[in-house]
Scaffold this motif. Structure first.
Motif, PDB file in Angstrom:
ATOM      1  N   ILE A  51       0.849  -1.193   0.000  1.00 54.20           N
ATOM      2  CA  ILE A  51       0.000   0.000   0.000  1.00 54.20           C
ATOM      3  C   ILE A  51       0.883   1.241   0.000  1.00 54.20           C
ATOM      4  CG2 ILE A  51      -1.909  -1.183   1.138  1.00 54.20           C
ATOM      5  CD1 ILE A  51      -1.054   0.021   3.756  1.00 54.20           C
ATOM      6  N   GLU A  52       0.282   2.435   0.027  1.00 53.87           N
ATOM      7  CA  GLU A  52       1.051   3.670  -0.129  1.00 53.87           C
ATOM      8  C   GLU A  52       2.092   3.905   0.960  1.00 53.87           C
ATOM      9  OE1 GLU A  52      -2.114   3.337  -0.670  1.00 53.87           O
ATOM     10  OE2 GLU A  52      -2.922   4.746  -2.143  1.00 53.87           O
ATOM     11  N   ILE A  53       1.947   3.238   2.106  1.00 58.15           N
ATOM     12  CA  ILE A  53       2.879   3.493   3.210  1.00 58.15           C
ATOM     13  C   ILE A  53       3.699   2.264   3.587  1.00 58.15           C
ATOM     14  CG2 ILE A  53       1.589   5.414   4.200  1.00 58.15           C
ATOM     15  CD1 ILE A  53       0.275   3.462   6.124  1.00 58.15           C
ATOM     16  N   GLY A  54       3.629   1.201   2.818  1.00 57.79           N
ATOM     17  CA  GLY A  54       4.440   0.033   3.104  1.00 57.79           C
ATOM     18  C   GLY A  54       3.711  -1.271   2.851  1.00 57.79           C
ATOM     19  N   PHE A  55       4.234  -2.349   3.416  1.00 61.55           N
ATOM     20  CA  PHE A  55       3.634  -3.673   3.244  1.00 61.55           C
ATOM     21  C   PHE A  55       2.647  -3.948   4.378  1.00 61.55           C
ATOM     22  CE2 PHE A  55       7.635  -4.169   0.896  1.00 61.55           C
ATOM     23  CZ  PHE A  55       7.149  -4.696  -0.292  1.00 61.55           C
ATOM     24  N   ALA A  56       1.514  -4.531   4.016  1.00 63.24           N
ATOM     25  CA  ALA A  56       0.500  -4.895   5.006  1.00 63.24           C
ATOM     26  C   ALA A  56       0.140  -6.367   4.806  1.00 63.24           C
ATOM     27  CB  ALA A  56      -0.737  -4.018   4.850  1.00 63.24           C
ATOM     28  N   GLU A  82      -6.898  -6.282  -6.249  1.00 63.63           N
ATOM     29  CA  GLU A  82      -7.014  -7.128  -7.425  1.00 63.63           C
ATOM     30  C   GLU A  82      -6.463  -8.531  -7.151  1.00 63.63           C
ATOM     31  OE1 GLU A  82      -6.457  -4.253 -11.195  1.00 63.63           O
ATOM     32  OE2 GLU A  82      -4.765  -4.252  -9.800  1.00 63.63           O
ATOM     33  N   LYS A  83      -7.010  -9.492  -7.858  1.00 61.14           N
ATOM     34  CA  LYS A  83      -6.597 -10.878  -7.702  1.00 61.14           C
ATOM     35  C   LYS A  83      -5.127 -11.053  -8.108  1.00 61.14           C
ATOM     36  CE  LYS A  83      -8.160 -15.566  -8.858  1.00 61.14           C
ATOM     37  NZ  LYS A  83      -9.128 -16.362  -9.647  1.00 61.14           N
ATOM     38  N   ARG A  84      -4.374 -11.662  -7.236  1.00 61.30           N
ATOM     39  CA  ARG A  84      -2.945 -11.954  -7.440  1.00 61.30           C
ATOM     40  C   ARG A  84      -2.073 -10.707  -7.554  1.00 61.30           C
ATOM     41  NH1 ARG A  84      -5.443 -15.594 -11.009  1.00 61.30           N
ATOM     42  NH2 ARG A  84      -5.428 -17.761 -10.290  1.00 61.30           N
ATOM     43  N   ALA A  85      -2.622  -9.535  -7.349  1.00 66.98           N
ATOM     44  CA  ALA A  85      -1.839  -8.306  -7.462  1.00 66.98           C
ATOM     45  C   ALA A  85      -1.079  -8.039  -6.168  1.00 66.98           C
ATOM     46  CB  ALA A  85      -2.745  -7.127  -7.794  1.00 66.98           C
ATOM     47  N   ARG A  86       0.173  -7.712  -6.291  1.00 66.28           N
ATOM     48  CA  ARG A  86       0.989  -7.405  -5.115  1.00 66.28           C
ATOM     49  C   ARG A  86       0.760  -5.952  -4.678  1.00 66.28           C
ATOM     50  NH1 ARG A  86       3.819 -10.496  -1.339  1.00 66.28           N
ATOM     51  NH2 ARG A  86       5.671  -9.395  -0.603  1.00 66.28           N
ATOM     52  N   ILE A  87       0.496  -5.107  -5.651  1.00 67.46           N
ATOM     53  CA  ILE A  87       0.309  -3.679  -5.384  1.00 67.46           C
ATOM     54  C   ILE A  87      -1.162  -3.330  -5.545  1.00 67.46           C
ATOM     55  CG2 ILE A  87       0.930  -1.364  -6.145  1.00 67.46           C
ATOM     56  CD1 ILE A  87       3.545  -2.435  -7.108  1.00 67.46           C
ATOM     57  N   ILE A  88      -1.719  -2.582  -4.598  1.00 70.32           N
ATOM     58  CA  ILE A  88      -3.131  -2.228  -4.690  1.00 70.32           C
ATOM     59  C   ILE A  88      -3.354  -1.173  -5.781  1.00 70.32           C
ATOM     60  CG2 ILE A  88      -3.550  -2.756  -2.261  1.00 70.32           C
ATOM     61  CD1 ILE A  88      -3.623   0.251  -1.734  1.00 70.32           C
ATOM     62  N   LYS A  89      -4.604  -1.056  -6.221  1.00 69.40           N
ATOM     63  CA  LYS A  89      -4.944  -0.162  -7.327  1.00 69.40           C
ATOM     64  C   LYS A  89      -4.561   1.283  -7.043  1.00 69.40           C
ATOM     65  CE  LYS A  89      -8.709  -1.925 -10.197  1.00 69.40           C
ATOM     66  NZ  LYS A  89     -10.163  -1.846 -10.457  1.00 69.40           N
ATOM     67  N   ASP A  90      -4.834   1.743  -5.813  1.00 70.22           N
ATOM     68  CA  ASP A  90      -4.559   3.141  -5.471  1.00 70.22           C
ATOM     69  C   ASP A  90      -3.081   3.476  -5.637  1.00 70.22           C
ATOM     70  OD1 ASP A  90      -7.197   3.550  -4.917  1.00 70.22           O
ATOM     71  OD2 ASP A  90      -6.993   3.294  -2.748  1.00 70.22           O
ATOM     72  N   LEU A  91      -2.206   2.539  -5.248  1.00 69.09           N
ATOM     73  CA  LEU A  91      -0.770   2.778  -5.390  1.00 69.09           C
ATOM     74  C   LEU A  91      -0.361   2.757  -6.862  1.00 69.09           C
ATOM     75  CD1 LEU A  91       1.999   3.236  -4.234  1.00 69.09           C
ATOM     76  CD2 LEU A  91       2.214   0.770  -3.802  1.00 69.09           C
ATOM     77  N   THR A 115       7.094   2.351   0.279  1.00 66.19           N
ATOM     78  CA  THR A 115       6.465   1.248  -0.450  1.00 66.19           C
ATOM     79  C   THR A 115       7.505   0.246  -0.943  1.00 66.19           C
ATOM     80  OG1 THR A 115       6.620   2.356  -2.605  1.00 66.19           O
ATOM     81  CG2 THR A 115       4.675   2.829  -1.261  1.00 66.19           C
ATOM     82  N   TYR A 116       8.762   0.672  -1.020  1.00 63.47           N
ATOM     83  CA  TYR A 116       9.860  -0.175  -1.506  1.00 63.47           C
ATOM     84  C   TYR A 116       9.571  -0.707  -2.910  1.00 63.47           C
ATOM     85  CZ  TYR A 116      10.926  -0.043   3.454  1.00 63.47           C
ATOM     86  OH  TYR A 116      11.183   0.381   4.724  1.00 63.47           O
ATOM     87  N   VAL A 117       8.882   0.090  -3.724  1.00 72.72           N
ATOM     88  CA  VAL A 117       8.551  -0.336  -5.076  1.00 72.72           C
ATOM     89  C   VAL A 117       9.819  -0.322  -5.932  1.00 72.72           C
ATOM     90  CG1 VAL A 117       7.956   2.010  -5.830  1.00 72.72           C
ATOM     91  CG2 VAL A 117       6.976   0.052  -7.018  1.00 72.72           C
ATOM     92  N   SER A 118       9.978  -1.318  -6.783  1.00 73.12           N
ATOM     93  CA  SER A 118      11.203  -1.436  -7.591  1.00 73.12           C
ATOM     94  C   SER A 118      11.063  -0.694  -8.909  1.00 73.12           C
ATOM     95  CB  SER A 118      11.502  -2.907  -7.873  1.00 73.12           C
ATOM     96  OG  SER A 118      10.526  -3.454  -8.755  1.00 73.12           O
ATOM     97  N   LYS A 119      12.206  -0.450  -9.564  1.00 70.77           N
ATOM     98  CA  LYS A 119      12.199   0.212 -10.874  1.00 70.77           C
ATOM     99  C   LYS A 119      11.500  -0.657 -11.919  1.00 70.77           C
ATOM    100  CE  LYS A 119      16.382   3.061 -10.363  1.00 70.77           C
ATOM    101  NZ  LYS A 119      16.750   2.716  -8.989  1.00 70.77           N
ATOM    102  N   VAL A 120      11.658  -1.962 -11.809  1.00 73.57           N
ATOM    103  CA  VAL A 120      11.006  -2.877 -12.749  1.00 73.57           C
ATOM    104  C   VAL A 120       9.488  -2.765 -12.617  1.00 73.57           C
ATOM    105  CG1 VAL A 120      10.652  -5.294 -13.367  1.00 73.57           C
ATOM    106  CG2 VAL A 120      12.949  -4.477 -12.802  1.00 73.57           C
ATOM    107  N   THR A 121       9.012  -2.676 -11.383  1.00 74.29           N
ATOM    108  CA  THR A 121       7.571  -2.545 -11.153  1.00 74.29           C
ATOM    109  C   THR A 121       7.043  -1.231 -11.724  1.00 74.29           C
ATOM    110  OG1 THR A 121       7.689  -3.879  -9.140  1.00 74.29           O
ATOM    111  CG2 THR A 121       5.774  -2.456  -9.393  1.00 74.29           C
ATOM    112  N   ILE A 122       7.777  -0.156 -11.499  1.00 73.99           N
ATOM    113  CA  ILE A 122       7.375   1.152 -12.044  1.00 73.99           C
ATOM    114  C   ILE A 122       7.311   1.081 -13.564  1.00 73.99           C
ATOM    115  CG2 ILE A 122       8.018   3.578 -12.279  1.00 73.99           C
ATOM    116  CD1 ILE A 122       9.389   3.335  -9.533  1.00 73.99           C
ATOM    117  N   SER A 123       8.325   0.446 -14.165  1.00 74.39           N
ATOM    118  CA  SER A 123       8.363   0.310 -15.625  1.00 74.39           C
ATOM    119  C   SER A 123       7.151  -0.453 -16.146  1.00 74.39           C
ATOM    120  CB  SER A 123       9.653  -0.401 -16.039  1.00 74.39           C
ATOM    121  OG  SER A 123       9.689  -0.622 -17.435  1.00 74.39           O
TER     122      SER A 123
END
Length: 365
Positions: A51-56, A82-91, A115-123
């Motif tokens: 989520i926007e502030i970290g892992f839950a 979302e089903k099987r999604a690691r990151i929620i829609k809002d993020l 959020t520790y989101v990776s560059k690959v995820t952003i891409s």
């Protein structure tokens, strides 16, 4: 001693804990109030999301729907996960909101550091983002005999194609405005400016003729989409390329040769400053004479002078083929051309900090 960094970390952890508790409380509520004849608990398992502030990490139930004969994830559905999604829609939407804002992937990681989101995820989010065109609430009204200015240009940007190979992709920029307004001593603002781009553009020799011209169709459709007019006067301006002149001819528009490119062509041809910090007086004099002829729209005098000074054939050909664009330079309605700045600010600047993007990512940006 008080540490704001530690205080912030504690507050974030508390917020995540409250979120997890809210999710699990709702899961328990649904478990108690569900239709027990229809929904049978299949399993109870943990789920970790970003989520926007970290892992839950929370615990929720999965149900078997006896009527529809499928598994149901009611807690996930309630909290828009979302089903099987690691990151929620809002993020995902938060990350996608930085598209076109000239941010490095590292910038986004710094902004969303918890959020520790990776560059690959952003891409991946950039590449798969669904972008919708935002149209003005109303078309811009242009009175009879008023002007609509059309600025056109091309640029080439390196991209990864579908086969993961590097290729140069042509991006064609067409922008519209209705004139300029002075907002400062040496600063003007273009009125009702609209930017459009031709993506997936493929060059065709037919563009040099008046039949089956995709650029003309695209430009005319843009005019009808954004402006309300009947007998407005059209002005097309650009870098002197033949397709831009043909665009003006097909639309029945005035044509203007961009001063920026004219200056560049003449300066490069005469080379007044061939050596560092040293000006060649004769070359500078010739350049200034040619430039004066151009700015005054004196086409015949300019061509004669270019021939007299033995300018190179390519530069001479460019000016010979842009007679109308030169003659219209001193016209009262000529407000200049913004095509080059459109390309620089809205296409090339999007590749800031990266040598190459996948084409869908570049198009989204």
């Amino acid at each position: 001693m008080f540490s704001f960094k530690e205080f912030q970390a504690i507050e974030i952890n508390n917020s995540i804990t409250k979120f997890v508790k809210k999710v699990e409380n709702w899961d328990e509520y649904f478990f108690q109030t569900r239709d027990k004849d229809r929904y049978k608990v299949a399993k109870k398992c943990n789920r970790t999301i970003n989520i926007e502030i970290g892992f839950a990490t929370f615990n929720r139930r999965v149900y078997w729907d006896k009527i529809e004969k499928r598994y149901r994830y009611f807690t996930d559905e309630e909290f828009n996960i979302e089903k099987r999604a690691r990151i929620i829609k809002d993020l995902k939407q938060e990350i996608a909101s930085y598209l076109g804002r000239k941010k490095h992937y590292q910038d986004i990681q710094d902004i969303l550091k918890y959020t520790y989101v990776s560059k690959v995820t952003i891409s991946k989010i950039y590449k798969n983002a669904k972008i919708e065109e935002k149209l003005p609430e109303q078309k811009f009204k242009v009175k009879n005999n008023e002007f609509i200015y059309i600025n056109a240009d091309d640029c080439f940007v390196p991209v990864w194609n579908k086969n993961n190979k590097r290729e140069m992709q042509k991006i064609r920029s067409i922008s519209y405005n209705t004139g300029k307004k002075q907002i400062g001593k040496n600063r003007n603002k273009l009125l009702y400016k609209i930017y459009t781009f031709m993506g997936d553009y493929k060059y065709s020799n037919k563009e040099y003729y008046l039949q089956a011209n995709p650029t003309v169709d695209f430009t005319w459709n843009g005019l009808k989409k954004y402006f309300e007019f009947e007998t407005a006067k059209l002005v097309v301006s650009g870098d002197g390329a033949k397709w831009i002149y043909n665009l003006a001819k097909y639309l029945g528009a005035y044509y203007v040769f961009d001063k920026y490119h004219a200056f560049y062509f003449l300066w490069t041809a005469y080379k007044p400053d061939k050596r560092k910090n040293k000006v060649n007086p004769e070359n500078l004099k010739n350049f200034l004479i040619a430039w004066k002829y151009f700015c005054k729209g004196q086409y015949d005098e300019l061509i004669a002078f270019l021939i007299e000074t033995n300018i190179n054939k390519d530069t001479l050909k460019t000016f010979v083929n842009n007679k109308e664009g030169i003659i219209n330079q001193p016209a009262s309605w000529n407000i200049g051309c913004s095509a080059e700045s459109d390309i620089q600010h809205l296409v090339k600047s999007q590749t800031k900090g990266a040598k190459i993007y996948a084409y869908p990512t570049l198009l989204n940006k």
